[in-house]
Every structure is written in C-alpha cells, then in structure tokens.
Design a protein around this motif. Structure first.
Motif: not given
Length: 146
Positions: A68-90
């Motif tokens: 979840w920390i890494w998902a938050s990081a990619v969301i805050m960096a604007g690299a991924i736009g939604d939480w579902n994809t961010a958590v999956y990617f992380s």
C-alpha cells in the motif's frame, strides 16, 4: 522524474518500508516474548501453531502495508491514476512477479524497481525471522525435555 529524483525517492520509500518491516517484526518479538511463559505450558503442536500464527499474521500485515505504501507512491507521483491499478502494479512489482501488463513511463521505471528491491529485502528478512522464531520454539522443547 529525473534519474536522481527516482533514486532519491526510491531510496526514501525503500527505507520507509524496511522501517515498517523492522518495526512490525520487533512488535512480533515483543508479543511472543511476553507470551513465552504461557506457551511453555501448552502442548508442542499448539505452541508451534501459536508462534507461527502470530509471526505469519504480522509478516503478512507488514507486506500488505508495504504494498500500500508503494501504491500510494505511484498514485502521488501521478504515474497511475486509480487505486485498483496502483495496488495491482505495486503487488506485482513487490513480489517481483511483474506481469508487464501495467508499465510505467521512462521517468518512473527506476523508481518502480525500488518496489521490487523492497520486496526482495522484506521477504528475505521475513524468512529469516520465521526461522529464528521456530528455532526458539524448538529450544523450548529441548528445555522441557521433549
């Protein structure tokens, strides 16, 4: 994001995640040590099951927090736009599974690789912790003459 920024931020998030891992493992040791007297009085099977349940439960929680920390990081960096994809990617990156169906742009690739490094460190530390915890359980058995 420049190379230097990726290295700096990746190192920062790696440090935060490893601090979370270490903190939760120290908490786990605290729980197990304070319950050691109670564990001495129960059957070997239940003692081992209790140690494993507590240790594995906290380890899984620690890994989940780090994802979840890494998902938050990619969301805050604007690299991924939604939480579902961010958590999956992380999660795919953290476990070094890396399906490749979600790929970050060139300006974030090195930063994202730090997520994989974090997972490698964390899984190694967790494995060593479980081995040490079981060694303690087996030492208790030897002390009790079993």
């Amino acid at each position: 994001m420049t190379l230097f920024q990726q290295l700096l931020l990746g190192s920062l998030y790696l440090g935060i995640c490893l601090a979370v891992e270490a903190g939760l493992l120290v908490f786990c040791v605290h729980i197990l040590r304070h319950r050691l007297d109670a564990l001495k009085r129960i059957w070997r099977f239940w003692r081992m099951a209790a140690v494993l349940a507590v240790a594995i439960g906290l380890i899984v929680f620690a890994h989940t927090v780090q994802v979840w920390i890494w998902a938050s990081a990619v969301i805050m960096a604007g690299a991924i736009g939604d939480w579902n994809t961010a958590v999956y990617f992380s999660l795919a990156t953290y476990t070094t599974l890396g399906y490749g169906d979600v790929v970050l742009g060139e300006g974030m690739r090195i930063f994202a690789a730090f997520g994989a490094v974090t997972g490698l460190f964390a899984f190694g530390i967790s494995t060593a912790f479980l081995v040490a915890a079981l060694r303690e359980v087996f030492a208790l058995d030897r002390e009790n003459g079993r």
